[in-house]
Design a protein around this motif. Structure first.
Motif, short mmCIF file in Angstrom:
data_model
loop_
_atom_site.label_atom_id
_atom_site.label_comp_id
_atom_site.label_asym_id
_atom_site.label_seq_id
_atom_site.Cartn_x
_atom_site.Cartn_y
_atom_site.Cartn_z
N VAL A 1 0.82 -1.22 0.00
CA VAL A 1 0.00 0.00 0.00
C VAL A 1 0.85 1.26 0.00
CG1 VAL A 1 -1.66 1.37 1.34
CG2 VAL A 1 -2.04 -1.06 1.01
N HIS A 2 1.83 1.35 0.86
CA HIS A 2 2.65 2.56 0.98
C HIS A 2 3.29 2.94 -0.36
CE1 HIS A 2 5.34 5.49 2.76
NE2 HIS A 2 6.33 4.90 2.10
N TRP A 3 3.90 1.98 -1.03
CA TRP A 3 4.56 2.26 -2.30
C TRP A 3 3.55 2.58 -3.39
CZ3 TRP A 3 6.34 -1.79 0.83
CH2 TRP A 3 7.58 -1.56 1.41
N LEU A 4 2.43 1.88 -3.38
CA LEU A 4 1.40 2.13 -4.39
C LEU A 4 0.83 3.54 -4.26
CD1 LEU A 4 -0.33 1.12 -6.73
CD2 LEU A 4 -1.95 0.24 -5.03
N GLU B 1 3.31 6.11 -5.65
CA GLU B 1 3.35 6.14 -7.11
C GLU B 1 2.09 6.74 -7.71
OE1 GLU B 1 5.78 5.38 -9.41
OE2 GLU B 1 7.09 5.27 -7.66
N LEU B 2 0.94 6.40 -7.16
CA LEU B 2 -0.31 6.95 -7.68
C LEU B 2 -0.38 8.45 -7.43
CD1 LEU B 2 -2.81 4.16 -6.58
CD2 LEU B 2 -2.07 4.69 -8.91
N GLY B 3 0.18 8.91 -6.32
CA GLY B 3 0.20 10.35 -6.04
C GLY B 3 0.98 11.12 -7.08
N LEU B 4 1.99 10.52 -7.69
CA LEU B 4 2.78 11.18 -8.73
C LEU B 4 1.98 11.40 -10.01
CD1 LEU B 4 6.19 9.31 -8.28
CD2 LEU B 4 5.56 11.60 -7.46
N THR B 5 0.86 10.70 -10.17
CA THR B 5 0.04 10.86 -11.38
C THR B 5 -0.92 12.04 -11.25
OG1 THR B 5 -1.75 9.42 -10.63
CG2 THR B 5 0.08 8.37 -11.82
N GLY B 6 -0.97 12.65 -10.05
CA GLY B 6 -1.86 13.79 -9.84
C GLY B 6 -3.18 13.44 -9.19
N ILE C 1 -0.68 -0.06 -10.73
CA ILE C 1 -1.20 -1.07 -9.80
C ILE C 1 -0.57 -2.43 -10.09
CG2 ILE C 1 -3.25 -2.36 -9.09
CD1 ILE C 1 -4.82 0.31 -9.54
N HIS C 2 -0.48 -2.81 -11.36
CA HIS C 2 0.08 -4.10 -11.73
C HIS C 2 1.57 -4.18 -11.42
CE1 HIS C 2 -3.57 -5.66 -13.41
NE2 HIS C 2 -3.65 -4.71 -14.31
#
Length: 97
Positions: free
Chosen positions: A13-16, A19-24, A59-60
């Motif tokens: 969860v932490h890493w995901l 990374e998702l936060g970097l997409t805006g 996610i994948h």
């Protein structure tokens, strides 16, 4: 607008989220379920249709531990509803609809 729901191993969860936060993506909701022999995190987010493929790719790549398929992704249309007086105070964001 699309709602993406994924079930992943809580270890990722932490890493995901990072990374998702970097997409805006501005709002991500995480719910964790624990039982003696299993644990899973449910991650919900809203995004524009044009970034769904990128979100699913992240996610994948980031949401898996590399073993057997250990994640599941659902993508659905999302239509925000207006808040009424009964939801004020219980609703933290659009993902609570």
């Amino acid at each position: 607008m699309k709602r993406v729901t994924t079930y992943i191993n809580p270890i990722r969860v932490h890493w995901l989220i990072g990374e998702l936060g970097l997409t805006g993506i501005k709002e991500i909701k995480v719910i964790e379920y624990f039982k003696p022999l299993s644990q899973v995190s449910r991650v919900d987010l809203l995004c524009d249709e044009y970034v769904v493929d990128n979100v699913c790719r992240i996610i994948h790549e980031v949401g898996t531990t590399g073993g057997l398929p250990d994640h599941l992704v659902f993508v659905n249309d999302f239509h925000a509803r207006s808040a009424d007086l009964s939801t004020i105070g219980r609703r933290m964001g659009e993902l609570d609809d």
